[in-house]
Motif scaffolding. Structure first.
Motif, PDB file in Angstrom:
ATOM      1  N   ARG A  80      -7.120   4.014   7.359  1.00  0.00           N
ATOM      2  CA  ARG A  80      -6.143   3.577   6.730  1.00  0.00           C
ATOM      3  C   ARG A  80      -5.103   3.028   7.712  1.00  0.00           C
ATOM      4  N   VAL A  81      -5.102   3.422   8.946  1.00  0.00           N
ATOM      5  CA  VAL A  81      -4.116   2.805  10.025  1.00  0.00           C
ATOM      6  C   VAL A  81      -4.887   1.361  10.017  1.00  0.00           C
ATOM      7  N   VAL A  82      -6.086   1.320  10.457  1.00  0.00           N
ATOM      8  CA  VAL A  82      -6.679  -0.006  10.999  1.00  0.00           C
ATOM      9  C   VAL A  82      -6.695  -1.091   9.813  1.00  0.00           C
ATOM     10  N   ALA A  83      -6.984  -0.665   8.391  1.00  0.00           N
ATOM     11  CA  ALA A  83      -6.729  -1.418   7.496  1.00  0.00           C
ATOM     12  C   ALA A  83      -5.536  -2.013   7.114  1.00  0.00           C
ATOM     13  N   GLY A  84      -4.424  -1.004   7.245  1.00  0.00           N
ATOM     14  CA  GLY A  84      -3.003  -1.698   7.055  1.00  0.00           C
ATOM     15  C   GLY A  84      -2.429  -2.596   8.076  1.00  0.00           C
ATOM     16  N   PHE A  85      -3.174  -2.313   9.594  1.00  0.00           N
ATOM     17  CA  PHE A  85      -2.923  -3.115  10.435  1.00  0.00           C
ATOM     18  C   PHE A  85      -3.628  -4.517  10.504  1.00  0.00           C
ATOM     19  N   LEU A  86      -4.870  -4.401   9.887  1.00  0.00           N
ATOM     20  CA  LEU A  86      -5.662  -5.872   9.866  1.00  0.00           C
ATOM     21  C   LEU A  86      -4.989  -6.702   8.796  1.00  0.00           C
ATOM     22  N   LEU A  87      -4.371  -6.054   7.797  1.00  0.00           N
ATOM     23  CA  LEU A  87      -3.670  -6.787   6.548  1.00  0.00           C
ATOM     24  C   LEU A  87      -2.608  -7.093   7.274  1.00  0.00           C
ATOM     25  N   ALA A  88      -1.732  -6.607   7.936  1.00  0.00           N
ATOM     26  CA  ALA A  88      -0.443  -6.907   8.620  1.00  0.00           C
ATOM     27  C   ALA A  88      -0.617  -8.054   9.387  1.00  0.00           C
ATOM     28  N   ILE A 140      -2.084   2.829   3.167  1.00  0.00           N
ATOM     29  CA  ILE A 140      -2.489   1.243   3.748  1.00  0.00           C
ATOM     30  C   ILE A 140      -1.202   0.402   3.462  1.00  0.00           C
ATOM     31  N   PHE A 141      -0.618   0.632   2.628  1.00  0.00           N
ATOM     32  CA  PHE A 141       0.480  -0.127   2.017  1.00  0.00           C
ATOM     33  C   PHE A 141       1.939   0.203   3.030  1.00  0.00           C
ATOM     34  N   VAL A 142       1.919   1.355   3.492  1.00  0.00           N
ATOM     35  CA  VAL A 142       3.053   1.690   4.171  1.00  0.00           C
ATOM     36  C   VAL A 142       2.853   1.269   5.568  1.00  0.00           C
ATOM     37  N   VAL A 143       1.847   1.269   6.099  1.00  0.00           N
ATOM     38  CA  VAL A 143       1.385   0.838   7.446  1.00  0.00           C
ATOM     39  C   VAL A 143       1.446  -0.801   7.593  1.00  0.00           C
ATOM     40  N   PHE A 144       1.059  -1.340   6.395  1.00  0.00           N
ATOM     41  CA  PHE A 144       1.119  -2.977   6.165  1.00  0.00           C
ATOM     42  C   PHE A 144       2.654  -3.184   6.231  1.00  0.00           C
ATOM     43  N   LEU A 199       2.760  -2.969  19.479  1.00  0.00           N
ATOM     44  CA  LEU A 199       3.821  -2.435  19.163  1.00  0.00           C
ATOM     45  C   LEU A 199       3.502  -1.761  17.829  1.00  0.00           C
ATOM     46  N   ALA A 200       2.967  -2.727  16.774  1.00  0.00           N
ATOM     47  CA  ALA A 200       2.821  -2.297  15.391  1.00  0.00           C
ATOM     48  C   ALA A 200       1.736  -1.428  15.110  1.00  0.00           C
ATOM     49  N   PHE A 201       0.665  -1.530  16.252  1.00  0.00           N
ATOM     50  CA  PHE A 201      -0.230  -0.367  15.952  1.00  0.00           C
ATOM     51  C   PHE A 201       0.319   0.945  16.189  1.00  0.00           C
ATOM     52  N   GLY A 202       1.016   1.138  17.197  1.00  0.00           N
ATOM     53  CA  GLY A 202       1.723   2.359  17.441  1.00  0.00           C
ATOM     54  C   GLY A 202       2.658   2.797  16.266  1.00  0.00           C
ATOM     55  N   PHE A 203       3.388   1.958  15.587  1.00  0.00           N
ATOM     56  CA  PHE A 203       4.360   2.163  14.662  1.00  0.00           C
ATOM     57  C   PHE A 203       3.307   2.485  13.564  1.00  0.00           C
ATOM     58  N   GLY A 204       2.253   2.123  13.154  1.00  0.00           N
ATOM     59  CA  GLY A 204       1.175   2.359  12.268  1.00  0.00           C
ATOM     60  C   GLY A 204       0.738   3.638  12.197  1.00  0.00           C
ATOM     61  N   TRP A 205       0.365   4.156  13.392  1.00  0.00           N
ATOM     62  CA  TRP A 205      -0.056   5.606  13.517  1.00  0.00           C
ATOM     63  C   TRP A 205       1.146   6.473  13.097  1.00  0.00           C
ATOM     64  N   ARG A 206       2.322   6.199  13.519  1.00  0.00           N
ATOM     65  CA  ARG A 206       3.479   7.285  13.097  1.00  0.00           C
ATOM     66  C   ARG A 206       3.665   7.100  11.471  1.00  0.00           C
ATOM     67  N   VAL A 207       3.884   6.046  11.126  1.00  0.00           N
ATOM     68  CA  VAL A 207       4.312   5.993   9.728  1.00  0.00           C
ATOM     69  C   VAL A 207       3.040   6.403   8.705  1.00  0.00           C
ATOM     70  N   SER A 208       1.855   6.294   9.309  1.00  0.00           N
ATOM     71  CA  SER A 208       0.606   6.909   8.503  1.00  0.00           C
ATOM     72  C   SER A 208       0.825   8.349   8.141  1.00  0.00           C
ATOM     73  N   LEU A 209       1.383   9.136   9.033  1.00  0.00           N
ATOM     74  CA  LEU A 209       1.597  10.401   9.081  1.00  0.00           C
ATOM     75  C   LEU A 209       2.484  10.689   7.892  1.00  0.00           C
ATOM     76  N   VAL A 210       3.696  10.015   7.836  1.00  0.00           N
ATOM     77  CA  VAL A 210       4.848  10.073   6.893  1.00  0.00           C
ATOM     78  C   VAL A 210       4.203  10.026   5.605  1.00  0.00           C
ATOM     79  N   ALA A 211       3.178   8.808   5.387  1.00  0.00           N
ATOM     80  CA  ALA A 211       2.745   8.523   4.084  1.00  0.00           C
ATOM     81  C   ALA A 211       1.709   9.409   3.654  1.00  0.00           C
ATOM     82  N   GLU A 212       0.894   9.959   4.440  1.00  0.00           N
ATOM     83  CA  GLU A 212      -0.038  10.888   4.064  1.00  0.00           C
ATOM     84  C   GLU A 212       0.673  12.328   3.804  1.00  0.00           C
ATOM     85  N   THR A 213       1.821  12.585   4.346  1.00  0.00           N
ATOM     86  CA  THR A 213       2.334  13.903   3.904  1.00  0.00           C
ATOM     87  C   THR A 213       2.932  13.920   2.388  1.00  0.00           C
TER      88      THR A 213
END
Length: 269
Positions: A80-88, A140-144, A199-213
């Motif tokens: 999910r993180v990689v997919a959102g990051f690549l789209l971004a 994926i949307f939140v990470v994007f 920077l975006a990849f690091g943020f993506g990891w953190r926000v992915s946890l928020v979205a998954e919860t």
């Protein structure tokens, strides 16, 4: 004689690099040891359900690995993180170049980017849950939405730093707009892109946890919420430790070495 002089210059350089590496590794290990000692001492003074010690957290991690779903949850979160990051990256990079190349368009769109940056990941997660339901699309949307503005802003700044004389020279040779973008703008913005991407990849990891919860039935974020609901603090710490280690490996094992390799010419210059 030339081979001897070359060898004599290579060996000191390699020895210097090894010395610097050993020094940095020693500093990192010392910092880790201090952290573990402080953690262990603090855990002795409070109940385990508030702050489990390193040993209890390690045992919880081993139990999680033994369940069989550990790798699956880690893999789906990584996907999910990689997919959102690549789209971004695919959206933010060309948009950043376009806005940087066209100052008037950039000034017109700047307020929109400012508004997007003010929206928190939790709000994007709520919107995504409404639009996509409990699915991969939510995370994926939140990470994007969190990663794309960071990449766009950095690429935009890079495009604005392009030397205008180069652009005018290219136009005098009647180069097409696409060639101007790929031959002049793209090489200039690549360092800015990598800075924003890390920077975006690091943020993506953190926000992915928020979205998954909020909007997922599997993944690391879902397991964290599940463990917290059951007051299994040792599992919360185990999952957190796993994510930190994975982020450090990706950052210093892949992203940073890749950036150093691609832009090694800057150090020579």
């Amino acid at each position: 004689m030339s081979s001897v002089s070359t060898a004599s210059s290579v060996f000191p350089a390699r020895f210097g690099r090894l010395t610097r590496f050993a020094k940095v590794a020693g500093q990192r290990l010392s910092l880790l040891a201090i952290f573990l000692i402080v953690w262990w001492l603090a855990a002795q003074r409070v109940p385990a359900f508030i702050l489990p010690g390193p040993g209890k957290t390690w045992n919880a991690l081993l139990d999680l690995i033994a369940t069989g779903t550990f790798a699956e949850d880690l893999g789906i979160t990584l996907y999910r993180v990689v997919a959102g990051f690549l789209l971004a990256a695919l959206v933010g990079t060309p948009l950043g170049i376009l806005l940087g190349a066209n100052r008037r368009l950039g000034s017109f769109c700047e307020p929109v980017l400012s508004v997007v940056n003010t929206v928190s990941a939790a709000i994007w997660a709520i919107f995504a849950l409404i639009w996509f339901g409990i699915s991969n699309g939510t995370t994926i949307f939140v990470v994007f939405m969190e990663a794309m503005p960071l990449i766009l802003t950095n690429v935009w700044q890079g495009a604005q730093s392009v030397n205008a004389e180069y652009v005018e020279l290219a136009r005098s040779f009647q180069m097409s707009r696409s060639k101007v973008m790929t031959k002049i703008y793209l090489p200039t913005v690549l360092p800015y892109f990598f800075s924003g991407a890390r920077l975006a990849f690091g943020f993506g990891w953190r926000v992915s946890l928020v979205a998954e919860t909020i909007g997922s039935s599997n993944g690391v974020g879902y397991r964290l919420r599940q463990a917290a609901d059951l007051v299994q603090t040792d599992q919360v710490f185990a999952w957190t430790l796993t994510m930190v280690v994975l982020m450090v490996v990706l950052e210093y094992g892949i992203l940073k070495p890749l950036e150093n390799h691609l832009f090694r010419w800057k150090k020579r210059a």
